[in-house]
Scaffold this motif. Structure first.
Motif, PDB file in Angstrom:
ATOM      1  N   LEU A 208      17.064  -9.729  12.460  1.00  0.00           N
ATOM      2  CA  LEU A 208      17.096  -8.451  13.836  1.00  0.00           C
ATOM      3  C   LEU A 208      16.730  -7.640  13.584  1.00  0.00           C
ATOM      4  N   VAL A 209      16.177  -6.113  12.263  1.00  0.00           N
ATOM      5  CA  VAL A 209      15.927  -5.717  12.584  1.00  0.00           C
ATOM      6  C   VAL A 209      14.600  -5.513  12.294  1.00  0.00           C
ATOM      7  N   PHE A 210      13.487  -6.694  11.915  1.00  0.00           N
ATOM      8  CA  PHE A 210      12.409  -7.219  12.026  1.00  0.00           C
ATOM      9  C   PHE A 210      11.557  -7.865  12.599  1.00  0.00           C
TER      10      PHE A 210
ATOM     11  N   LYS B 226      10.186  14.216  12.502  1.00  0.00           N
ATOM     12  CA  LYS B 226       9.454  14.376  10.772  1.00  0.00           C
ATOM     13  C   LYS B 226       8.777  12.870  10.636  1.00  0.00           C
ATOM     14  N   MET B 227       8.656  11.802  11.444  1.00  0.00           N
ATOM     15  CA  MET B 227       8.196  10.520  11.389  1.00  0.00           C
ATOM     16  C   MET B 227       6.762  10.836  11.654  1.00  0.00           C
ATOM     17  N   PRO B 228       5.798   9.557  10.874  1.00  0.00           N
ATOM     18  CA  PRO B 228       4.670   9.943  10.738  1.00  0.00           C
ATOM     19  C   PRO B 228       3.751   9.417  11.824  1.00  0.00           C
ATOM     20  N   LYS B 229       2.432   9.657  12.283  1.00  0.00           N
ATOM     21  CA  LYS B 229       2.479   9.502  14.048  1.00  0.00           C
ATOM     22  C   LYS B 229       2.782   7.791  14.115  1.00  0.00           C
ATOM     23  N   ASN B 230       2.990   7.709  15.301  1.00  0.00           N
ATOM     24  CA  ASN B 230       3.115   5.749  15.666  1.00  0.00           C
ATOM     25  C   ASN B 230       4.572   5.457  14.802  1.00  0.00           C
ATOM     26  N   GLY B 231       5.669   6.100  14.485  1.00  0.00           N
ATOM     27  CA  GLY B 231       7.062   6.060  13.972  1.00  0.00           C
ATOM     28  C   GLY B 231       7.522   5.287  15.044  1.00  0.00           C
ATOM     29  N   VAL B 232       8.297   4.661  14.116  1.00  0.00           N
ATOM     30  CA  VAL B 232       9.499   3.351  14.759  1.00  0.00           C
ATOM     31  C   VAL B 232      10.868   3.867  14.223  1.00  0.00           C
ATOM     32  N   LEU B 233      11.618   4.062  15.043  1.00  0.00           N
ATOM     33  CA  LEU B 233      13.522   4.101  14.518  1.00  0.00           C
ATOM     34  C   LEU B 233      13.392   3.468  15.260  1.00  0.00           C
ATOM     35  N   VAL B 234      15.101   1.953  14.128  1.00  0.00           N
ATOM     36  CA  VAL B 234      15.489   1.031  13.932  1.00  0.00           C
ATOM     37  C   VAL B 234      16.958   1.332  13.999  1.00  0.00           C
ATOM     38  N   ASN B 235      17.799   1.283  14.961  1.00  0.00           N
ATOM     39  CA  ASN B 235      19.413   1.233  15.308  1.00  0.00           C
ATOM     40  C   ASN B 235      19.681   0.387  15.291  1.00  0.00           C
ATOM     41  N   THR B 236      20.302  -0.267  13.964  1.00  0.00           N
ATOM     42  CA  THR B 236      21.067  -1.821  14.210  1.00  0.00           C
ATOM     43  C   THR B 236      22.833  -1.281  13.714  1.00  0.00           C
ATOM     44  N   ALA B 237      22.437   0.222  13.839  1.00  0.00           N
ATOM     45  CA  ALA B 237      24.485   0.783  13.039  1.00  0.00           C
ATOM     46  C   ALA B 237      24.918   0.789  14.299  1.00  0.00           C
TER      47      ALA B 237
ATOM     48  N   PHE C 174      16.612  -2.424  24.379  1.00  0.00           N
ATOM     49  CA  PHE C 174      17.886  -2.312  23.508  1.00  0.00           C
ATOM     50  C   PHE C 174      18.146  -4.141  24.105  1.00  0.00           C
ATOM     51  N   THR C 175      19.017  -4.329  23.101  1.00  0.00           N
ATOM     52  CA  THR C 175      19.547  -5.188  22.832  1.00  0.00           C
ATOM     53  C   THR C 175      20.580  -5.498  24.368  1.00  0.00           C
ATOM     54  N   PRO C 176      20.575  -5.759  24.815  1.00  0.00           N
ATOM     55  CA  PRO C 176      21.381  -5.749  26.415  1.00  0.00           C
ATOM     56  C   PRO C 176      22.689  -5.906  25.373  1.00  0.00           C
ATOM     57  N   LYS C 177      23.884  -6.227  24.611  1.00  0.00           N
ATOM     58  CA  LYS C 177      24.858  -5.880  23.312  1.00  0.00           C
ATOM     59  C   LYS C 177      24.438  -5.781  22.101  1.00  0.00           C
ATOM     60  N   LYS C 178      25.613  -5.754  21.415  1.00  0.00           N
ATOM     61  CA  LYS C 178      24.937  -6.015  19.697  1.00  0.00           C
ATOM     62  C   LYS C 178      24.736  -7.159  19.461  1.00  0.00           C
ATOM     63  N   MET C 179      23.713  -7.390  18.652  1.00  0.00           N
ATOM     64  CA  MET C 179      23.072  -8.653  18.909  1.00  0.00           C
ATOM     65  C   MET C 179      23.022  -8.509  17.620  1.00  0.00           C
ATOM     66  N   GLY C 180      23.376  -7.683  16.497  1.00  0.00           N
ATOM     67  CA  GLY C 180      22.819  -8.367  15.120  1.00  0.00           C
ATOM     68  C   GLY C 180      23.754  -9.469  13.989  1.00  0.00           C
ATOM     69  N   ALA C 181      24.847  -9.358  14.285  1.00  0.00           N
ATOM     70  CA  ALA C 181      25.816 -10.628  13.666  1.00  0.00           C
ATOM     71  C   ALA C 181      25.595 -11.762  15.065  1.00  0.00           C
ATOM     72  N   GLN C 182      24.932 -12.061  15.940  1.00  0.00           N
ATOM     73  CA  GLN C 182      24.805 -13.010  16.769  1.00  0.00           C
ATOM     74  C   GLN C 182      24.182 -14.102  17.094  1.00  0.00           C
ATOM     75  N   THR C 183      24.406 -14.659  15.236  1.00  0.00           N
ATOM     76  CA  THR C 183      23.853 -16.246  15.107  1.00  0.00           C
ATOM     77  C   THR C 183      24.979 -16.465  15.133  1.00  0.00           C
ATOM     78  N   ALA C 184      24.857 -18.477  14.958  1.00  0.00           N
ATOM     79  CA  ALA C 184      25.905 -19.625  14.330  1.00  0.00           C
ATOM     80  C   ALA C 184      26.482 -19.029  13.264  1.00  0.00           C
ATOM     81  N   GLU C 185      25.178 -19.241  12.309  1.00  0.00           N
ATOM     82  CA  GLU C 185      25.388 -18.898  10.799  1.00  0.00           C
ATOM     83  C   GLU C 185      26.803 -17.672  10.927  1.00  0.00           C
ATOM     84  N   ALA C 186      25.924 -16.281  10.986  1.00  0.00           N
ATOM     85  CA  ALA C 186      27.187 -15.133  10.637  1.00  0.00           C
ATOM     86  C   ALA C 186      28.358 -15.241  11.529  1.00  0.00           C
TER      87      ALA C 186
END
Length: 305
Positions: free
Chosen positions: A108-110, A211-222, A266-278
């Protein structure tokens, strides 16, 4: 013995069947309550000796209603929805199921990173990941899977984790850093995997993001609690090149979306673990761990003392 599976956010049907098969084969009984209310939980837990949950809040009131309860297993890695001190006070073992959801979260991060690099597929020219730098904040199971995928994109990778040695990171092809300011200042992308603790809550804010470089992207799946929303908002206002994506909506999500439009997602709800396998893996692991504790006191993944 009764093991209660209580999930406001249900497991997939295949996972429910597998959990039931594991519990029944052990000679224990399973009670399943899906999309239940608080009252349903307090009633169902009265005679339970094991409890399996996902993101459901399990506090002192629940434990006081469950005089037979011996073990609670959170089907997933995070466990801040469970009152650990109350569990300890009641003599209840609390475990999580580390690693079962880690690949799903990393993918999901990627998924979100690629979407933002391609301007949410709006038809305009975007950017590539090859040769870009990624900073991973916490190098546990999810962080290591993020690093594995990043190498496939040809990215340069750094990580910060005070609990992981430099040798372990270097063996994974990752450059260790020892200061959070360096992690943010040296990487085009920063992916957060830290838990919500008294030390980390509201710790990611204006100073770090700026402090992030130009065009930086912050990703939060925590967790959303690790973000200082006011500080992040100020940084995004002052730096129109910065972007933020998250697997859980901030408290001020509507304001962020109104102010920053396609620069946030933003995902509509926390979806990091929302796969059939996980879903399947975490549920079965939770069942197996519950049974092992009730039978032999097995507590490898206990998170309270």
């Amino acid at each position: 013995m009764k093991i209660l599976v209580f999930t406001e956010k249900p497991f997939a049907p295949a996972a429910v069947k597998a959990i039931a098969d594991v519990i029944n084969a052990s000679g224990n009984d399973m009670e399943l309550v899906e999309r239940g209310t608080r009252a349903d939980l307090l009633n169902a837990v009265k005679d339970a000796e094991g409890l399996i949950v996902r993101s459901d809040v399990i506090d002192a009131e629940v434990m006081e209603a469950a005089p037979k309860l011996k073990v609670i297993v959170r089907a997933g890695a995070g466990y801040d929805n469970i009152d650990l001190q109350a569990a300890t006070n009641h003599g209840i073992c609390v475990m999580n199921t580390p690693g079962q959801n880690s690949n799903a979260v990393a993918e999901l991060v990627f998924g979100m990173i690629v979407m933002m690099c391609r301007n949410q597929y709006n038809g305009t020219s975007g950017s590539e990941l090859k040769g870009k730098s990624l900073g991973i904040y916490a190098f546990g199971q999810v962080g290591r899977n993020v690093a594995r995928i990043a190498k496939g994109f040809g990215m340069k990778i750094q990580a910060l984790d005070v609990f992981v040695s430099d040798e372990v990171m270097e063996a994974e092809g990752v450059t260790p850093v020892h200061d959070v300011n360096e992690l943010f200042s040296q990487n085009d992308f920063v992916s957060l995997h830290i838990p919500a603790t008294p030390q980390t809550r509201n710790s990611i804010g204006y100073d770090l993001v700026m402090k992030m470089p130009k065009n930086g992207v912050l990703v939060n799946t925590a967790r959303k609690e690790v973000i200082d929303e006011e500080g992040l908002k100020k940084a995004l206002e002052e730096r129109p090149d910065l972007r933020y994506v998250s697997d859980i909506k901030p408290a001020a999500a509507e304001e962020f979306e109104k102010l920053f439009a396609s620069r946030v997602f933003f995902t509509p709800k926390k979806m990091g673990a929302q796969t059939a396998e996980a879903n399947f893996n975490a549920g079965v692991a939770a069942a197996e761990q519950s049974i092992a504790y009730l039978k032999d006191g097995w507590n490898k993944f206990q998170v309270n003392k």
